[in-house]
Design a protein around this motif. Structure first.
Motif, PDB file in Angstrom:
ATOM      1  N   LEU A  32       0.807  -1.226   0.000  1.00 29.00           N
ATOM      2  CA  LEU A  32       0.000   0.000   0.000  1.00 29.00           C
ATOM      3  C   LEU A  32       0.836   1.269   0.000  1.00 29.00           C
ATOM      4  N   CYS A  33       2.028   1.181   0.598  1.00 31.30           N
ATOM      5  CA  CYS A  33       2.819   2.400   0.784  1.00 31.30           C
ATOM      6  C   CYS A  33       4.000   2.467  -0.185  1.00 31.30           C
ATOM      7  N   GLY A  34       3.975   1.619  -1.229  1.00 31.10           N
ATOM      8  CA  GLY A  34       5.031   1.706  -2.237  1.00 31.10           C
ATOM      9  C   GLY A  34       6.427   1.549  -1.657  1.00 31.10           C
ATOM     10  N   GLU A  35       6.741   0.360  -1.189  1.00 29.50           N
ATOM     11  CA  GLU A  35       8.110  -0.015  -0.806  1.00 29.50           C
ATOM     12  C   GLU A  35       8.572   0.575   0.518  1.00 29.50           C
ATOM     13  N   ALA A  36       7.925   1.615   1.053  1.00 29.95           N
ATOM     14  CA  ALA A  36       8.439   2.198   2.299  1.00 29.95           C
ATOM     15  C   ALA A  36       7.339   2.227   3.360  1.00 29.95           C
ATOM     16  N   PRO A  37       6.988   1.044   3.897  1.00 26.39           N
ATOM     17  CA  PRO A  37       5.958   1.038   4.938  1.00 26.39           C
ATOM     18  C   PRO A  37       6.465   1.750   6.182  1.00 26.39           C
ATOM     19  N   PRO A  38       5.561   2.292   7.005  1.00 27.93           N
ATOM     20  CA  PRO A  38       5.998   2.952   8.233  1.00 27.93           C
ATOM     21  C   PRO A  38       6.765   1.967   9.121  1.00 27.93           C
ATOM     22  N   SER A  39       7.638   2.499   9.963  1.00 34.03           N
ATOM     23  CA  SER A  39       8.398   1.670  10.897  1.00 34.03           C
ATOM     24  C   SER A  39       7.433   0.946  11.832  1.00 34.03           C
ATOM     25  N   ARG A  40       7.781  -0.293  12.203  1.00 28.69           N
ATOM     26  CA  ARG A  40       6.879  -1.055  13.082  1.00 28.69           C
ATOM     27  C   ARG A  40       6.795  -0.421  14.466  1.00 28.69           C
ATOM     28  N   ASN A  41       7.890   0.145  14.947  1.00 27.32           N
ATOM     29  CA  ASN A  41       7.835   0.805  16.259  1.00 27.32           C
ATOM     30  C   ASN A  41       6.939   2.043  16.197  1.00 27.32           C
ATOM     31  N   ALA A  42       7.037   2.783  15.084  1.00 27.00           N
ATOM     32  CA  ALA A  42       6.166   3.956  14.918  1.00 27.00           C
ATOM     33  C   ALA A  42       4.711   3.516  14.795  1.00 27.00           C
ATOM     34  N   LEU A  43       4.491   2.389  14.129  1.00 29.51           N
ATOM     35  CA  LEU A  43       3.128   1.874  13.994  1.00 29.51           C
ATOM     36  C   LEU A  43       2.541   1.497  15.347  1.00 29.51           C
ATOM     37  N   LEU A  44       3.351   0.802  16.139  1.00 24.45           N
ATOM     38  CA  LEU A  44       2.869   0.418  17.474  1.00 24.45           C
ATOM     39  C   LEU A  44       2.483   1.659  18.269  1.00 24.45           C
ATOM     40  N   ALA A  45       3.352   2.668  18.239  1.00 25.57           N
ATOM     41  CA  ALA A  45       3.071   3.891  18.996  1.00 25.57           C
ATOM     42  C   ALA A  45       1.802   4.560  18.468  1.00 25.57           C
ATOM     43  N   ALA A  46       1.672   4.640  17.141  1.00 24.82           N
ATOM     44  CA  ALA A  46       0.501   5.320  16.563  1.00 24.82           C
ATOM     45  C   ALA A  46      -0.785   4.591  16.943  1.00 24.82           C
ATOM     46  N   VAL A  47      -0.753   3.254  16.907  1.00 22.82           N
ATOM     47  CA  VAL A  47      -1.949   2.490  17.271  1.00 22.82           C
ATOM     48  C   VAL A  47      -2.265   2.710  18.750  1.00 22.82           C
ATOM     49  N   LEU A  48      -1.246   2.688  19.593  1.00 24.43           N
ATOM     50  CA  LEU A  48      -1.484   2.892  21.035  1.00 24.43           C
ATOM     51  C   LEU A  48      -2.004   4.301  21.314  1.00 24.43           C
ATOM     52  N   ASN A  49      -1.542   5.278  20.548  1.00 21.32           N
ATOM     53  CA  ASN A  49      -2.014   6.660  20.740  1.00 21.32           C
ATOM     54  C   ASN A  49      -3.519   6.782  20.509  1.00 21.32           C
ATOM     55  N   GLU A  50      -4.056   5.950  19.615  1.00 24.90           N
ATOM     56  CA  GLU A  50      -5.508   5.965  19.367  1.00 24.90           C
ATOM     57  C   GLU A  50      -6.236   5.013  20.308  1.00 24.90           C
ATOM     58  N   LEU A  51      -5.617   3.858  20.516  1.00 19.66           N
ATOM     59  CA  LEU A  51      -6.313   2.779  21.221  1.00 19.66           C
ATOM     60  C   LEU A  51      -6.460   3.034  22.725  1.00 19.66           C
TER      61      LEU A  51
END
Ligand code: BTN
Length: 325
Positions: free
Chosen positions: A232-251
């Motif tokens: 979906l993001c064309g070869e450069a997916p977001p960092s997994r650590n950044a993803l975890l933080a972003a999900v926790l910020n909402e969740l």
């Protein structure tokens, strides 16, 4: 030697000679060679070039508690309990339930590089290869039992979609009851499990699986249309650590406020991402199926299925929904 000892060296994506690996780790070349074989068993691609050594093409990002914490908002930082980042576990949801039993799970966040028995809904397996995707479980305590939690799994879907959108992931949709889709294919799934008193004080484990960069070999085990952030993001997916933080910020704020507000404040955002709005669908349980037209969800998160005898309200549980053939 645990596999995590050799991995951080190879995670940079650069070549490392067998000699250099052995010297840095203080082990024999044979021990290094065995570890390299184990990495391939984990499904990690390993390139070896004579004269240069070994590398993981493209490198690898391992989970890192400091990086996750650095990405947390002030509010999420206040709400989070222990942050447990594991190498391999049967299932982060199962681990969270074990932690609940041990009495230390308030606000616990558990993630892992790999799940050996990842759980999906309706008894399915969640394919969980090493260091490529997100496997996350969050424990939250509620006081008013299961009835006050209607619609929670749908609200979690909205929270995860918002988190991904905040990182620039385009065009996400939600499929009732709790699949995250992109372009009609499954990007993530949500599994809620409960412990304690279903009519009073209880703990909920909110499990979230997100495909970030699914390796080909693991993809062969998935029995439905799937996608990942890499596509979906064309070869450069977001960092997994950044993803975890972003999900926790909402969740975490969602969980903190849900018992008071319920699903109502989330409904509109869910409807705006409804993948099957006004589509002919079939809803299946273990022993029956109902055909109709999906008309969104009500204030409690129940699917509104328009059938020949009128609107039927259906709750998630063990139900699944498919487009009509
Ligand atoms: C689904 O079937 O769509 C739900 C999948 C949920 C997978 C996640 S991964 C983290 C957590 N641990 C598990 O064992 N399952 C959930």
């Amino acid at each position: 030697m645990p596999k995590t000892v050799i991995l951080p060296m190879l995670a940079d994506g650069e070549f490392h000679s067998g000699q250099a690996l052995a010297e840095t780790l203080g082990v024999s070349r044979t021990a290094v060679w065995k570890q390299l074989n184990r990495l391939e068993d984990l499904g990690l691609e390993l390139e070896s070039v004579r004269g240069l050594g070994y590398r993981i093409p493209g490198g690898l990002e391992l989970l890192d508690a400091a990086e996750v914490r650095a990405g947390l908002s002030q509010r999420a930082g206040e709400l989070i309990g222990d942050l447990l980042l594991l190498d391999t576990v049967d299932s982060t949801n199962a681990e969270a339930l074990r932690q609940i039993e041990s009495g230390r799970a308030r606000g616990l966040v558990c993630s892992a590089e790999q799940q050996s028995a990842g759980r999906g809904r309706r008894g399915r397996t969640w394919v969980s290869p090493y260091a490529r995707n997100i496997y996350l479980s969050v424990v939250w305590e509620f006081s008013q039992g299961a009835a006050a939690l209607e619609g929670l799994s749908l609200a979690v879907g909205v929270a995860v979609a918002r988190a991904l959108e905040s990182l620039g992931v385009p065009a996400l949709q939600l499929k009732w009851p709790n699949d995250l889709l992109a372009g009609g294919a499954k990007l993530g799934g949500i599994l809620l499990e409960m412990a304690g008193d279903a009519s009073g004080a209880c703990q909920v484990v909110v499990g979230v699986g997100l495909n970030v960069r699914m390796p080909e070999r693991a993809a062969g085990e998935i029995d439905q249309a799937w996608t990942d952030l890499f596509q979906l993001c064309g070869e450069a997916p977001p960092s997994r650590n950044a993803l975890l933080a972003a999900v926790l910020n909402e969740l975490l704020p969602l969980l903190a406020g849900f018992e008071g507000a319920g699903f109502t404040p989330w409904r509109e955002a869910w409807m705006a991402r409804d993948a099957y709005a006004d589509c002919p669908v079939v809803v299946r349980s273990a022993d029956r199926q109902i055909a109709g037209t999906a008309r969104g969800v009500d204030q409690r998160g129940a699917l509104q299925l328009e059938t020949s005898v009128g609107i039927q309200s259906l709750f998630g549980g063990e139900l699944s929904m498919r487009p009509q053939a």
